[in-house]
Design a protein around this motif. Structure first.
Motif, short mmCIF file in Angstrom:
data_model
loop_
_atom_site.label_atom_id
_atom_site.label_comp_id
_atom_site.label_asym_id
_atom_site.label_seq_id
_atom_site.Cartn_x
_atom_site.Cartn_y
_atom_site.Cartn_z
N GLY A 65 1.25 -1.38 0.05
CA GLY A 65 0.02 -0.16 -0.06
C GLY A 65 1.37 0.91 0.00
O GLY A 65 0.76 1.83 0.83
N ASP A 89 0.19 -1.09 -5.07
CA ASP A 89 -0.62 -0.55 -4.45
C ASP A 89 -1.88 -0.88 -5.48
O ASP A 89 -1.60 -1.20 -6.70
CB ASP A 89 -0.34 1.50 -4.68
N ASP A 116 -3.40 -5.69 -5.87
CA ASP A 116 -3.79 -6.08 -4.27
C ASP A 116 -3.38 -6.93 -4.11
O ASP A 116 -2.73 -7.96 -3.92
CB ASP A 116 -5.20 -6.44 -5.16
N ALA A 117 -2.49 -6.65 -2.35
CA ALA A 117 -1.49 -7.22 -1.77
C ALA A 117 -2.23 -8.15 -1.81
O ALA A 117 -2.13 -9.40 -1.13
CB ALA A 117 -1.10 -6.33 -0.55
N ARG A 133 3.94 1.78 5.47
CA ARG A 133 2.88 2.88 6.38
C ARG A 133 1.26 3.39 5.35
O ARG A 133 1.00 3.78 5.36
CB ARG A 133 3.45 4.13 5.78
N PHE A 134 0.35 2.84 6.79
CA PHE A 134 -0.93 3.19 6.73
C PHE A 134 -1.74 2.23 6.03
O PHE A 134 -2.16 2.33 5.56
CB PHE A 134 -1.43 4.42 7.17
C1 SAM Z 1 -3.38 5.07 3.66
S1 SAM Z 1 -2.84 5.55 2.26
C2 SAM Z 1 -0.97 4.98 2.45
C3 SAM Z 1 -0.05 5.64 1.16
C4 SAM Z 1 0.87 5.56 1.70
N1 SAM Z 1 1.41 3.80 2.27
C5 SAM Z 1 1.69 7.05 2.30
O1 SAM Z 1 2.31 6.46 4.28
O2 SAM Z 1 1.72 8.06 2.28
C6 SAM Z 1 -3.03 3.50 1.98
C7 SAM Z 1 -3.38 2.56 0.61
O3 SAM Z 1 -2.84 1.87 0.65
C8 SAM Z 1 -3.59 1.74 -0.70
N2 SAM Z 1 -4.18 0.08 -0.41
C9 SAM Z 1 -5.53 0.14 0.01
N3 SAM Z 1 -6.04 -1.57 -0.23
C10 SAM Z 1 -5.39 -1.97 -0.98
C11 SAM Z 1 -4.46 -3.31 -1.16
N4 SAM Z 1 -5.50 -4.59 -1.16
N5 SAM Z 1 -3.87 -3.73 -2.09
C12 SAM Z 1 -2.66 -2.52 -1.96
N6 SAM Z 1 -2.72 -1.04 -1.69
C13 SAM Z 1 -4.16 -1.41 -1.04
C14 SAM Z 1 -4.45 2.77 -1.37
O4 SAM Z 1 -4.84 2.78 -3.24
C15 SAM Z 1 -3.28 2.95 -0.07
O5 SAM Z 1 -2.93 3.90 -1.54
#
Ligand code: SAM
Length: 294
Positions: A65, A89, A116-117, A133-134
């Motif tokens: 993500g 992501d 998709d992770a 990170r989040f």
């Molecule tokens: C809160 S944002 C954090 C983004 C980045 N890590 C940062 O700290 O700036 C959450 C991220 O998780 C990604 N995300 C959500 N579900 C996901 C999944 N199933 N697989 C991969 N990425 C995912 C979103 O697209 C988003 O970019």
């Protein structure tokens, strides 16, 4: 691996469809527009997890993500030219930003993938470290997702991620939401639903990670004052930022214009109590979670 193009609107189906739609159509573009401010706001909360993951020269690191790629680039620097950092992501707009950043920085050891992770066909045992990170709280089935991610790690590989603790521990989210709730519909939060607070309950999260096959799961609380809007001085600018990013913004988007305006006034009033020379500064709290594969 997942296909590499942005899905057409309405084309989202299967695992995490709603999150993929949101991060491509709504939150993703908003995060791109505000990425510098968001980076400044959340950077201090990602640093303890970056330290705990212990990425070293030569390591291959997976950033889950990864969003706009700030942490992927940082990890790429930590592992040097013989190592690599790979960000996955679901958000095409955020990955476009990440790729542009990496190319500007000339970061040849950093790559990104639209995937998709939870379901991505990642190389088995391909990584020495997993970081986020989040970015790991949005899975429809977190046990399946972490099992998939664990398989991509070498045996004994280390994982570190940061996630939010409860709303009560995060007044920067709770207080504006409570103010808005006087004017707009704020549904009762579902504590375990995919979203920012899904991993607030450490006991539940530990169960998820252990069922996915991780060991030595540890939770370290990290509390710090958060600079809402990443150091915006002006109160009105900060209120506008809050109407664009985060859970309150999602609720405001769905509100009727009059109710929305009243809610924004109420949010301004709450934030004004925390407004000082450094902008709006409010308490925030995260878990720094670490674990080992196998
Ligand atoms: C809160 S944002 C954090 C983004 C980045 N890590 C940062 O700290 O700036 C959450 C991220 O998780 C990604 N995300 C959500 N579900 C996901 C999944 N199933 N697989 C991969 N990425 C995912 C979103 O697209 C988003 O970019």
């Amino acid at each position: 691996m997942s296909n590499d193009s942005k899905p057409e609107a309405g084309e989202y189906a299967g695992a995490n469809a709603e999150q993929r739609r949101n991060w491509n159509e709504v939150s993703g573009p908003a995060w791109v527009a505000e990425n510098e401010r968001i980076g400044a706001q959340i950077r201090p909360f990602g640093l303890p997890a970056l330290a705990r993951v212990q990425a070293a020269a030569g390591h291959r690191v997976l950033d889950v993500g990864c969003g706009g790629g700030e942490t992927t680039l940082a990890l790429g620097e930590s592992v040097g030219t013989h190592g690599s950092a790979h960000g996955v992501d679901v958000s095409r707009p955020l990955l476009d930003l990440a790729e542009a950043r990496a190319s500007r920085a000339g970061a040849a050891n950093v790559t990104f993938e639209l995937a998709d992770a939870q379901t991505a066909a990642l190389p088995e045992g391909g990584f020495d470290r997993l970081f986020s990170r989040f970015g790991v709280m949005f899975f429809q089935d977190p046990v399946v997702a972490f099992t998939n991610l664990r398989r991509a790690l070498k045996r004994d590989a280390r994982m570190a991620f940061v996630c939010w603790r409860s709303l009560d521990d995060n007044p920067w989210m709770k207080a504006p939401m409570a103010a808005a709730a006087k004017h707009i519909d704020v549904p009762r939060p579902e504590p375990h639903a995919p979203g920012p607070m899904a991993f607030a309950d450490a006991q539940r999260t530990r169960g998820i990670l252990e069922r996915a096959g991780f060991r030595e799961v540890a939770f370290e609380p990290f509390d710090a004052p958060m600079n809402v809007g990443g150091g915006l001085d002006d109160l009105d600018d900060t209120v506008t930022f809050m109407t664009r990013i985060g859970p309150t913004a999602s609720l405001l988007r769905q509100a009727a214009p009059e109710a929305r305006a009243a809610a924004i006034t109420a949010i301004r009033e709450v934030l004004s109590a925390f407004h000082g020379p450094s902008g709006v500064v409010m308490p925030a709290s995260v878990w720094v979670v670490t674990a080992v594969n196998g």
